[in-house]
Design a protein around this motif. Sequence first.
Motif, PDB file in Angstrom:
ATOM      1  N   GLU A   1      18.930   5.854   7.656  1.00  0.00           N
ATOM      2  CA  GLU A   1      17.790   5.741   6.751  1.00  0.00           C
ATOM      3  C   GLU A   1      16.623   6.505   7.384  1.00  0.00           C
ATOM      4  N   THR A   2      15.837   7.183   6.548  1.00  0.00           N
ATOM      5  CA  THR A   2      14.661   7.883   7.080  1.00  0.00           C
ATOM      6  C   THR A   2      13.434   7.438   6.313  1.00  0.00           C
ATOM      7  N   CYS A   3      12.269   7.878   6.785  1.00  0.00           N
ATOM      8  CA  CYS A   3      11.033   7.521   6.095  1.00  0.00           C
ATOM      9  C   CYS A   3      11.010   8.089   4.680  1.00  0.00           C
ATOM     10  N   ASN A   4      11.843   9.089   4.466  1.00  0.00           N
ATOM     11  CA  ASN A   4      11.902   9.735   3.153  1.00  0.00           C
ATOM     12  C   ASN A   4      13.131   9.255   2.384  1.00  0.00           C
ATOM     13  N   GLY A   5      13.743   8.142   2.812  1.00  0.00           N
ATOM     14  CA  GLY A   5      14.980   7.670   2.201  1.00  0.00           C
ATOM     15  C   GLY A   5      16.141   8.538   2.655  1.00  0.00           C
ATOM     16  N   ASN A   6      17.299   8.350   2.067  1.00  0.00           N
ATOM     17  CA  ASN A   6      18.439   9.221   2.342  1.00  0.00           C
ATOM     18  C   ASN A   6      19.456   9.063   1.219  1.00  0.00           C
ATOM     19  N   GLY A   7      19.498  10.059   0.346  1.00  0.00           N
ATOM     20  CA  GLY A   7      20.385  10.019  -0.809  1.00  0.00           C
ATOM     21  C   GLY A   7      21.847   9.972  -0.415  1.00  0.00           C
TER      22      GLY A   7
ATOM     23  N   HIS B   1      11.413   0.735   2.863  1.00  0.00           N
ATOM     24  CA  HIS B   1      11.298  -0.690   2.515  1.00  0.00           C
ATOM     25  C   HIS B   1      10.032  -1.320   3.091  1.00  0.00           C
ATOM     26  N   GLN B   2       9.374  -0.625   4.035  1.00  0.00           N
ATOM     27  CA  GLN B   2       8.134  -1.162   4.593  1.00  0.00           C
ATOM     28  C   GLN B   2       6.922  -0.875   3.722  1.00  0.00           C
ATOM     29  N   ILE B   3       7.109   0.003   2.746  1.00  0.00           N
ATOM     30  CA  ILE B   3       5.991   0.319   1.844  1.00  0.00           C
ATOM     31  C   ILE B   3       5.791  -0.880   0.915  1.00  0.00           C
ATOM     32  N   GLU B   4       4.617  -1.489   0.956  1.00  0.00           N
ATOM     33  CA  GLU B   4       4.371  -2.695   0.166  1.00  0.00           C
ATOM     34  C   GLU B   4       4.043  -2.380  -1.280  1.00  0.00           C
ATOM     35  N   ARG B   5       3.284  -1.349  -1.473  1.00  0.00           N
ATOM     36  CA  ARG B   5       2.995  -0.940  -2.850  1.00  0.00           C
ATOM     37  C   ARG B   5       2.548   0.511  -2.857  1.00  0.00           C
ATOM     38  N   LYS B   6       2.598   1.066  -4.065  1.00  0.00           N
ATOM     39  CA  LYS B   6       2.111   2.432  -4.248  1.00  0.00           C
ATOM     40  C   LYS B   6       0.965   2.361  -5.238  1.00  0.00           C
ATOM     41  N   VAL B   7      -0.162   2.964  -4.886  1.00  0.00           N
ATOM     42  CA  VAL B   7      -1.332   2.918  -5.756  1.00  0.00           C
ATOM     43  C   VAL B   7      -1.499   4.297  -6.386  1.00  0.00           C
ATOM     44  N   ARG B   8      -1.342   4.343  -7.699  1.00  0.00           N
ATOM     45  CA  ARG B   8      -1.499   5.609  -8.422  1.00  0.00           C
ATOM     46  C   ARG B   8      -2.975   5.945  -8.519  1.00  0.00           C
ATOM     47  N   THR B   9      -3.358   7.165  -8.147  1.00  0.00           N
ATOM     48  CA  THR B   9      -4.758   7.551  -8.256  1.00  0.00           C
ATOM     49  C   THR B   9      -4.846   9.039  -8.540  1.00  0.00           C
ATOM     50  N   THR B  10      -6.061   9.492  -8.811  1.00  0.00           N
ATOM     51  CA  THR B  10      -6.275  10.909  -9.074  1.00  0.00           C
ATOM     52  C   THR B  10      -6.807  11.553  -7.803  1.00  0.00           C
ATOM     53  N   CYS B  11      -6.213  12.635  -7.420  1.00  0.00           N
ATOM     54  CA  CYS B  11      -6.667  13.339  -6.225  1.00  0.00           C
ATOM     55  C   CYS B  11      -8.073  13.856  -6.493  1.00  0.00           C
ATOM     56  N   ASN B  12      -8.999  13.661  -5.542  1.00  0.00           N
ATOM     57  CA  ASN B  12     -10.348  14.155  -5.785  1.00  0.00           C
ATOM     58  C   ASN B  12     -10.720  15.326  -4.882  1.00  0.00           C
ATOM     59  N   TYR B  13      -9.697  16.028  -4.387  1.00  0.00           N
ATOM     60  CA  TYR B  13     -10.023  17.205  -3.577  1.00  0.00           C
ATOM     61  C   TYR B  13     -10.447  18.390  -4.439  1.00  0.00           C
ATOM     62  N   CYS B  14      -9.999  18.418  -5.694  1.00  0.00           N
ATOM     63  CA  CYS B  14     -10.492  19.456  -6.608  1.00  0.00           C
ATOM     64  C   CYS B  14     -10.448  18.898  -8.012  1.00  0.00           C
TER      65      CYS B  14
ATOM     66  N   ASN C   1       0.732   5.359  -0.627  1.00  0.00           N
ATOM     67  CA  ASN C   1       1.749   4.416  -0.151  1.00  0.00           C
ATOM     68  C   ASN C   1       1.107   3.494   0.877  1.00  0.00           C
ATOM     69  N   VAL C   2       1.122   2.215   0.584  1.00  0.00           N
ATOM     70  CA  VAL C   2       0.417   1.259   1.439  1.00  0.00           C
ATOM     71  C   VAL C   2       1.434   0.420   2.220  1.00  0.00           C
ATOM     72  N   ALA C   3       1.233   0.333   3.519  1.00  0.00           N
ATOM     73  CA  ALA C   3       2.076  -0.518   4.364  1.00  0.00           C
ATOM     74  C   ALA C   3       1.193  -1.216   5.374  1.00  0.00           C
ATOM     75  N   LYS C   4       1.723  -2.285   5.974  1.00  0.00           N
ATOM     76  CA  LYS C   4       0.963  -2.981   7.020  1.00  0.00           C
ATOM     77  C   LYS C   4       1.259  -2.323   8.356  1.00  0.00           C
ATOM     78  N   VAL C   5       0.201  -1.846   9.005  1.00  0.00           N
ATOM     79  CA  VAL C   5       0.360  -1.300  10.350  1.00  0.00           C
ATOM     80  C   VAL C   5      -0.489  -2.161  11.273  1.00  0.00           C
ATOM     81  N   ASP C   6       0.104  -2.732  12.292  1.00  0.00           N
ATOM     82  CA  ASP C   6      -0.570  -3.681  13.193  1.00  0.00           C
ATOM     83  C   ASP C   6      -1.248  -4.795  12.391  1.00  0.00           C
ATOM     84  N   GLY C   7      -0.559  -5.250  11.368  1.00  0.00           N
ATOM     85  CA  GLY C   7      -1.084  -6.349  10.574  1.00  0.00           C
ATOM     86  C   GLY C   7      -2.143  -5.978   9.562  1.00  0.00           C
TER      87      GLY C   7
END
Lengths: 504, 363
Positions: free
Chosen positions: B109-115, B222-235, B244-250
């Motif tokens: 398994e990788t951070c990008n999954g594995n088909g 599987h460590q990703i708790e949720r994904k928050v859809r948003t609009t990129c504001n770089y342009c 992609n939100v996960a808990k790092v050090d709690g």
Amino acid sequence: MQKTGADRERVLELLTEMGGVTEENVRKIAKLTRVSEAEIWGAGTFYHLINKPGRRMRVCNGLTCRLFGADDVIKKLRAQGKEVTEATCLGQCDRAPAALDEDMKVIDWARQERAVTPANDDLPLNLAGKQDFSFAALEAARKLKPDDIFKLLEESGLQGRGGAGFPAFIKWKGVAGQKDPVHYVVCNGDEAEPATFKDRETMLRRPDKLIEGMAIAACAVGAKEVYFYIRGEFNAEYESVKAALHKAPDSIQNLDWHFHRGHGAYICGEETAMLESMEGKRGMPRLKPPFPHEFGFRGKPTLINNVETFACVPYIIQHGGAKFKAHGRTEAGSKLYCISGHVNKPGVYELPLGATLDELVGVAGGYMGNPMAFSPGGASSGFLPIEKRNVPLDFKGLQKEGSMLGSAGVVVLNDTVDMAKAAQWQLEFFELESCGQCAPCRIGTRYLHNQVSKYLETGDPSALKHAKDVGWEMEEGSICGLGMVAAKPLENAMQYFPKAFEKR
Amino acid sequence: MADTFTITVDGKPVEAHAGEMVLRAAQRAGVHIPTLCDDKRLEPAGACRACLVEIDGQRRLQPSCAWKVAPNQNIKTQETSKRVQRHQDVLVSLYMADHKLDDEGLPVETCNGNGLREWAQECQTLSLDPVEAPRAARPGDKNPYITFQPELCVLCARCTRYCDEVEAVNAITLTGRGSETTIGTAGMRGLLDTSCELCGGCIDTCPTGALVEQKAIEILPHQIERKVRTTCNYCGVGCQMDLNVAKVDGIEQVVRVTSPPPGETVNDGNLCIKGRFAYDFIHHKDRITEPMIRKPDGKLHGVSWDEALKFAAEGMKKVQQRHGPKALGFISSARCTGEENYLMSKVARAAFKTGNVHSCAAT
């Protein structure tokens, strides 16, 4: 960025001229052609003749050459401090062990004569005959309607001589019938199937018949541009064809002739890989359909035939289909058989299609030692036991035996040969020459080569317990013919010579 | 030919559109056909051989990703064809012999999954000895974002085709031949020394995690708790992206940014280097989270927006009165939308009477 077109097609040629793939050469060519550096690098590293800079000797490690001590030659040369590359079959099996010097000239260790059938004007190809620059067949063809030419071809029963044995007239008709106004004729002279050297002799001895056949094809399918793809190692052959072209009349010279030299890849003998290579890309076979007769070179309808196929055409036009057909026995026409290995006079012999092994070896000076097995049509045809010596060497008969005539590169192995070792050599060839595009072939050839090598090292047959499954999948799952047949040598050797695979 | 007709897949009728490939029609009908090299944005390659099916009238198994539908076509997948199932069993075993496996003998398994891992779990695999293919990495590659792990590569060429067909950048290529084939660059240089724009699309399209984001390599799907859809504001393009939100050090953190699947949003699965990789600021300790004014003590102090705007407006008015409107210039950020840029020019022209207005997105 240039994806296709004239500049893209120059990439491999420029790499050759500049001396192979280096960062600097790639950068220069990218500037000249506007093809991206990565694509030039990717294409160049695919081909053995240009994938690294510098000059070196090449010693053939094909089956026949190994039977005649290629491994010792390589060791000896390296001990002398020479830079030597092992090359997959160089198409010089009649002078095994074959080698090329740094200028890619054949080194003639044994000063062997190149044996062919003695001159006989009745033979359709008549390799030893005198070259004829009257081009009477072309003149006759120009007076015929294309449909009449296709009819003659149909009557002749001519099957493609490159290996598949596909009826020539269907291809010709298929190209002529395409709506696109631009049609191409391409001659496949990338002869690289191990143990095959008939196209080499045809180019050297009868380039007259060859270019005449191509010109007739151009006339029949309505092509103005004619392409000739010649194996990169075949320099003398290239010069021979060019010299013949200079002597040809305007009717031939007025066609737009182009030469593409191969760059060192067996797979480019596969017709769609050859087209990719002509377009300056990695020689990876295309998915079929579409077939080249509708989507070929530059996406245009393209007639591709083998050297020998084109060289048969003038005889058919001049003497009629029936007469050509009568030269065959079980199938139509005469056939150039290459014979090498454990026979006394290896060479190219023109015999009726459907001749047997004994007949062929008969004209080739007889067996050397006690024959045990033979490979009827190059590495791709696997091995048959000598008990099958009476099977007619034709397209259908050999197919029934689970083998194939292929390019009719026949190799005889006598009872001094370890069949497991012979299978290992053939698998090494396929692993090196797999294009790497699809997994069944890329991984399968390496797996089988590794496993048979493990068996030879340890003597433990369990190394080969999954060989059958893997071989099955390679045939079912591969994109092109290379992967489909690559397991054959091992499968056949295990089937017919089980003793060679017992615990040692 | 009618635009829509019926084909049969595993004995069931499936609606097909003229010109599309068998795989697409099957997928729409919810039929599962494994595939590694398929990406809707790319021309079909038929290279991974995973999606081979039986098609009536065809001697050989054919790639469903590259085979056009035809009326009354009869297709058999692994569900109804033993031949297709055996093909998959052996093929996946071959892939595994050329792949990094975990302790259970499955593709890692990788951070990008594995088909390949998912597909292997559907098959009866053979245990083949590893082939140890000499597939080279690019050890000198110093780019901070994209990592290539050759032991996980299946050479489906999605990355190189994406780089060519979608981005038209052509930084990466298949290089070498046979079992040596690998994903390379000109001179096998690091991506920073190529035409690569570090868009990271190759990571997004890679089916096995051979290409992954260096920064997020430790965090498995599987460590990703949720994904928050948003609009990129770089342009101002309005690309959609998933934080992609996960808990790092709690602590909950954005650990990577991915694009929504192709075909769903305006950016069709694509992002650029900023959208995909430039998210460190979110949790950065130096991040400014409120307006600040330099007070007479020479230090910056947090203030309300009202106070900050008033302070800026007065300052600019003073400049205008003392030196005239030409002494003022307005530059808006490339991260502003068209509407915001319009308002900026309105402020410049109507309020401060100057034509000195520019957006950094214009350069």
